[in-house]
Motif scaffolding. Structure first.
Motif, PDB file in Angstrom:
ATOM      1  N   ARG A  94       0.821  -1.228   0.000  1.00  0.00           N
ATOM      2  CA  ARG A  94       0.000   0.000   0.000  1.00  0.00           C
ATOM      3  C   ARG A  94       0.847   1.267   0.000  1.00  0.00           C
ATOM      4  NH1 ARG A  94      -2.656  -2.818   4.182  1.00  0.00           N
ATOM      5  NH2 ARG A  94      -1.892  -1.316   5.721  1.00  0.00           N
ATOM      6  N   TRP A  95       2.170   1.120   0.146  1.00  0.00           N
ATOM      7  CA  TRP A  95       3.029   2.296   0.184  1.00  0.00           C
ATOM      8  C   TRP A  95       3.080   2.989  -1.179  1.00  0.00           C
ATOM      9  CZ3 TRP A  95       7.983   0.663   3.386  1.00  0.00           C
ATOM     10  CH2 TRP A  95       7.583   0.386   4.705  1.00  0.00           C
ATOM     11  N   ARG A  96       3.306   4.294  -1.167  1.00  0.00           N
ATOM     12  CA  ARG A  96       3.434   5.075  -2.392  1.00  0.00           C
ATOM     13  C   ARG A  96       4.603   6.047  -2.232  1.00  0.00           C
ATOM     14  NH1 ARG A  96       0.972   1.531  -3.700  1.00  0.00           N
ATOM     15  NH2 ARG A  96      -0.999   1.383  -4.846  1.00  0.00           N
ATOM     16  N   PHE A  97       5.373   6.209  -3.343  1.00  0.00           N
ATOM     17  CA  PHE A  97       6.523   7.109  -3.343  1.00  0.00           C
ATOM     18  C   PHE A  97       6.362   8.110  -4.483  1.00  0.00           C
ATOM     19  CE2 PHE A  97       9.298   4.813  -0.377  1.00  0.00           C
ATOM     20  CZ  PHE A  97       8.653   3.574  -0.325  1.00  0.00           C
ATOM     21  N   GLU A  98       7.212   9.127  -4.470  1.00  0.00           N
ATOM     22  CA  GLU A  98       7.233  10.050  -5.588  1.00  0.00           C
ATOM     23  C   GLU A  98       7.729   9.329  -6.840  1.00  0.00           C
ATOM     24  OE1 GLU A  98       7.943  14.450  -3.626  1.00  0.00           O
ATOM     25  OE2 GLU A  98       9.522  13.504  -4.781  1.00  0.00           O
ATOM     26  N   PRO A  99       7.251   9.712  -8.012  1.00  0.00           N
ATOM     27  CA  PRO A  99       7.747   9.072  -9.242  1.00  0.00           C
ATOM     28  C   PRO A  99       9.269   9.175  -9.355  1.00  0.00           C
ATOM     29  CG  PRO A  99       5.808  10.411  -9.679  1.00  0.00           C
ATOM     30  CD  PRO A  99       6.192  10.700  -8.264  1.00  0.00           C
ATOM     31  N   VAL A 100       9.868   8.137  -9.926  1.00  0.00           N
ATOM     32  CA  VAL A 100      11.327   8.084 -10.106  1.00  0.00           C
ATOM     33  C   VAL A 100      11.629   7.855 -11.595  1.00  0.00           C
ATOM     34  CG1 VAL A 100      11.845   7.284  -7.788  1.00  0.00           C
ATOM     35  CG2 VAL A 100      11.256   5.633  -9.537  1.00  0.00           C
ATOM     36  N   PRO A 101      12.841   8.229 -12.027  1.00  0.00           N
ATOM     37  CA  PRO A 101      13.177   8.063 -13.459  1.00  0.00           C
ATOM     38  C   PRO A 101      13.158   6.611 -13.919  1.00  0.00           C
ATOM     39  CG  PRO A 101      14.720   9.543 -12.360  1.00  0.00           C
ATOM     40  CD  PRO A 101      13.913   8.926 -11.291  1.00  0.00           C
ATOM     41  N   ALA A 102      13.536   5.711 -13.041  1.00  0.00           N
ATOM     42  CA  ALA A 102      13.576   4.291 -13.405  1.00  0.00           C
ATOM     43  C   ALA A 102      13.245   3.468 -12.169  1.00  0.00           C
ATOM     44  CB  ALA A 102      14.970   3.918 -13.929  1.00  0.00           C
ATOM     45  N   PRO A 103      12.770   2.237 -12.342  1.00  0.00           N
ATOM     46  CA  PRO A 103      12.428   1.407 -11.179  1.00  0.00           C
ATOM     47  C   PRO A 103      13.610   1.254 -10.230  1.00  0.00           C
ATOM     48  CG  PRO A 103      11.593   0.419 -13.197  1.00  0.00           C
ATOM     49  CD  PRO A 103      12.462   1.550 -13.622  1.00  0.00           C
ATOM     50  N   VAL A 104      13.299   1.284  -8.927  1.00  0.00           N
ATOM     51  CA  VAL A 104      14.314   1.169  -7.879  1.00  0.00           C
ATOM     52  C   VAL A 104      13.925   0.023  -6.952  1.00  0.00           C
ATOM     53  CG1 VAL A 104      15.472   2.303  -5.959  1.00  0.00           C
ATOM     54  CG2 VAL A 104      14.821   3.626  -7.974  1.00  0.00           C
ATOM     55  N   THR A 105      14.857  -0.891  -6.711  1.00  0.00           N
ATOM     56  CA  THR A 105      14.635  -1.993  -5.778  1.00  0.00           C
ATOM     57  C   THR A 105      15.353  -1.679  -4.475  1.00  0.00           C
ATOM     58  OG1 THR A 105      14.445  -3.607  -7.563  1.00  0.00           O
ATOM     59  CG2 THR A 105      14.950  -4.456  -5.358  1.00  0.00           C
ATOM     60  N   THR A 106      14.629  -1.796  -3.366  1.00  0.00           N
ATOM     61  CA  THR A 106      15.195  -1.444  -2.071  1.00  0.00           C
ATOM     62  C   THR A 106      14.675  -2.396  -1.009  1.00  0.00           C
ATOM     63  OG1 THR A 106      15.469   0.360  -0.484  1.00  0.00           O
ATOM     64  CG2 THR A 106      13.320   0.145  -1.516  1.00  0.00           C
ATOM     65  N   ARG A 107      15.156  -2.222   0.213  1.00  0.00           N
ATOM     66  CA  ARG A 107      14.729  -3.057   1.339  1.00  0.00           C
ATOM     67  C   ARG A 107      14.368  -2.161   2.524  1.00  0.00           C
ATOM     68  NH1 ARG A 107      18.885  -8.288   1.592  1.00  0.00           N
ATOM     69  NH2 ARG A 107      18.401  -9.112  -0.491  1.00  0.00           N
ATOM     70  N   ARG A 108      13.385  -2.607   3.288  1.00  0.00           N
ATOM     71  CA  ARG A 108      12.983  -1.909   4.501  1.00  0.00           C
ATOM     72  C   ARG A 108      12.714  -2.939   5.598  1.00  0.00           C
ATOM     73  NH1 ARG A 108      14.361   1.691   1.697  1.00  0.00           N
ATOM     74  NH2 ARG A 108      13.366   3.746   1.360  1.00  0.00           N
ATOM     75  N   THR A 109      13.078  -2.590   6.836  1.00  0.00           N
ATOM     76  CA  THR A 109      12.789  -3.452   7.985  1.00  0.00           C
ATOM     77  C   THR A 109      11.642  -2.854   8.767  1.00  0.00           C
ATOM     78  OG1 THR A 109      15.100  -4.172   8.133  1.00  0.00           O
ATOM     79  CG2 THR A 109      13.700  -4.488  10.091  1.00  0.00           C
ATOM     80  N   ILE A 110      10.614  -3.650   8.990  1.00  0.00           N
ATOM     81  CA  ILE A 110       9.410  -3.208   9.684  1.00  0.00           C
ATOM     82  C   ILE A 110       9.371  -3.903  11.045  1.00  0.00           C
ATOM     83  CG2 ILE A 110       6.892  -3.099   9.628  1.00  0.00           C
ATOM     84  CD1 ILE A 110       7.081  -3.284   6.585  1.00  0.00           C
ATOM     85  N   GLY A 111       9.290  -3.103  12.110  1.00  0.00           N
ATOM     86  CA  GLY A 111       9.275  -3.662  13.461  1.00  0.00           C
ATOM     87  C   GLY A 111       7.855  -3.790  13.997  1.00  0.00           C
ATOM     88  N   PHE A 112       7.615  -4.795  14.834  1.00  0.00           N
ATOM     89  CA  PHE A 112       6.336  -5.018  15.471  1.00  0.00           C
ATOM     90  C   PHE A 112       6.576  -5.138  16.976  1.00  0.00           C
ATOM     91  CE2 PHE A 112       3.494  -5.955  11.905  1.00  0.00           C
ATOM     92  CZ  PHE A 112       4.418  -6.154  10.901  1.00  0.00           C
ATOM     93  N   SER A 113       5.905  -4.292  17.753  1.00  0.00           N
ATOM     94  CA  SER A 113       6.018  -4.351  19.207  1.00  0.00           C
ATOM     95  C   SER A 113       4.635  -4.102  19.805  1.00  0.00           C
ATOM     96  CB  SER A 113       6.999  -3.317  19.734  1.00  0.00           C
ATOM     97  OG  SER A 113       6.988  -3.267  21.134  1.00  0.00           O
ATOM     98  N   PRO A 114       4.158  -4.935  20.722  1.00  0.00           N
ATOM     99  CA  PRO A 114       2.814  -4.751  21.290  1.00  0.00           C
ATOM    100  C   PRO A 114       2.670  -3.480  22.094  1.00  0.00           C
ATOM    101  CG  PRO A 114       4.009  -6.467  22.464  1.00  0.00           C
ATOM    102  CD  PRO A 114       4.852  -6.113  21.275  1.00  0.00           C
ATOM    103  N   THR A 115       3.784  -2.872  22.537  1.00  0.00           N
ATOM    104  CA  THR A 115       3.701  -1.641  23.325  1.00  0.00           C
ATOM    105  C   THR A 115       4.064  -0.415  22.546  1.00  0.00           C
ATOM    106  OG1 THR A 115       5.969  -1.980  24.092  1.00  0.00           O
ATOM    107  CG2 THR A 115       4.189  -2.846  25.475  1.00  0.00           C
ATOM    108  N   ALA A 116       4.912  -0.575  21.500  1.00  0.00           N
ATOM    109  CA  ALA A 116       5.400   0.592  20.743  1.00  0.00           C
ATOM    110  C   ALA A 116       4.782   0.697  19.382  1.00  0.00           C
ATOM    111  CB  ALA A 116       6.918   0.541  20.620  1.00  0.00           C
ATOM    112  N   ASN A 117       4.103  -0.329  18.924  1.00  0.00           N
ATOM    113  CA  ASN A 117       3.570  -0.295  17.564  1.00  0.00           C
ATOM    114  C   ASN A 117       2.334   0.565  17.487  1.00  0.00           C
ATOM    115  OD1 ASN A 117       3.233  -0.865  14.874  1.00  0.00           O
ATOM    116  ND2 ASN A 117       2.322  -2.856  15.202  1.00  0.00           N
TER     117      ASN A 117
END
Length: 348
Positions: free
Chosen positions: A325-348
């Motif tokens: 569901r994420w959306r970014f600004e248009p880029v000149p060419a496709p970009v492959t990247t990585r993101r780490t998503i954390g899950f915490s019952p108290t901080a999420n």
């Protein structure tokens, strides 16, 4: 000058208190009549009587809530939400106020959004009431869930499990031949456990919702600041162009452009947080998921896959659903990247 909202809130609570008080008087009369009857209580009779009294109090509270105006309902719902009265106590919680508000004013976006946030917590509270044998409370919460979303996937499962658990409890009561006094003591214990558990759970849930709202507001502020900086840059006067070189001056060699994928800077437009799995939230499980994905030239996300997850398969589905569901600004060419998503019952 006295604010109108607190006055409205006090008036709303006064109406609810009067209605609940009337229900209590009626219930007390019922208890007096029962005390005069010489017939001994059958096993489970006290539980049935408690359920009837709870239903009478709930009906009185429903009637009082129905008599509130749209503004009074909105004010009462906001106050209950801020005070962590998300779905309890009966007749004075945010979920019932928002349900009444949605029924009075169909299509109210704020009420619909709040009910969507409250549904997962209400499902967990229903299961906890069922597990501790508090069936009157479990059925009350089940009714709120059904009013909020009659097609909710957990409805049939909860309804069947409550009925089964109630039948098993009735069989145990009959087998153990509990006296009316023992059953009354058990009902009082259940009431205390319910109040303590619901207060703790609602406070944690309210904190989680507040953190999610703060994160969304921060992202919106950062995006607004970025757009303002871009507009300011576009409005800034451009420096004059250099004079063309003489004809006998050799033209400089054109610079070799860097690959778009290496120089493109990803600027997020919308990165909604993932939903917390109900089972993991109930168990207090935390973890993180590293997701690899490709941002297309139009800023959309594709080819999302899990690279690493700890613990495995617990948060994978929600992490992937959020990234898609994420959306970014248009880029000149496709970009492959990585993101780490954390899950915490108290901080999420």
């Amino acid at each position: 000058m006295v604010s109108k909202i607190p006055t409205t809130r006090r008036a709303s609570r006064a109406r609810l208190a009067a209605a609940v008080g009337l229900a209590c008087v009626l219930a007390a009369c019922g208890r007096s009549d029962d005390a005069e009857a010489p017939v001994a209580a059958e096993p489970g009779a006290v539980t049935a009587q408690a359920s009837q009294q709870a239903a009478a109090r709930q009906q009185a509270a429903d009637d009082a809530i129905a008599g509130l105006s749209v503004d009074e309902l909105r004010s009462a719902a906001a106050a209950a939400y801020q005070e962590s009265r998300l779905y309890a106590p009966a007749g004075e919680n945010a979920m019932e106020y928002y349900l009444a508000l949605r029924e009075k004013q169909a299509g109210d976006a704020a009420a619909s959004s709040a009910l969507i946030d409250l549904l997962p917590m209400s499902v967990i509270a229903t299961e906890q009431s069922r597990d501790r044998g508090d069936y009157a409370e479990a059925r009350r919460l089940l009714g709120l869930i059904e009013r909020a979303d009659s097609a909710h996937p957990a409805l049939e499962r909860l309804r069947a499990s409550i009925a089964t658990s109630e039948e098993q409890a009735a069989a145990r009561v009959e087998q153990q031949a509990l006296t009316a006094e023992q059953e009354a003591q058990r009902a009082q214990t259940l009431e205390r456990e319910r109040a303590a558990q619901q207060q703790q759970q609602q406070a944690a849930a309210a904190q989680q919702l507040a953190q999610q709202q703060t994160a969304s507001e921060q992202a919106a502020r950062e995006e607004a600041a970025r757009q303002a900086a871009a507009r300011e840059e576009a409005a800034r006067p451009q420096p004059p162009r250099p004079e063309p070189a003489a004809q006998n001056t050799p033209a400089p060699a054109p610079a070799t452009p860097a690959p778009a994928a290496a120089t493109a800077q990803l600027r997020p437009l919308s990165t909604p947080a993932p939903r917390y799995p109900a089972d993991a939230l109930r168990a207090g499980t935390s973890g993180e998921v590293m997701v690899e994905f490709t941002v297309g030239v139009d800023g959309s996300v594709s080819n999302a896959r899990v690279v690493r997850a700890d613990p495995p398969r617990t948060f994978d589905r929600e992490a992937l659903a959020a990234v898609r569901r994420w959306r970014f600004e248009p880029v000149p060419a496709p970009v492959t990247t990585r993101r780490t998503i954390g899950f915490s019952p108290t901080a999420n």
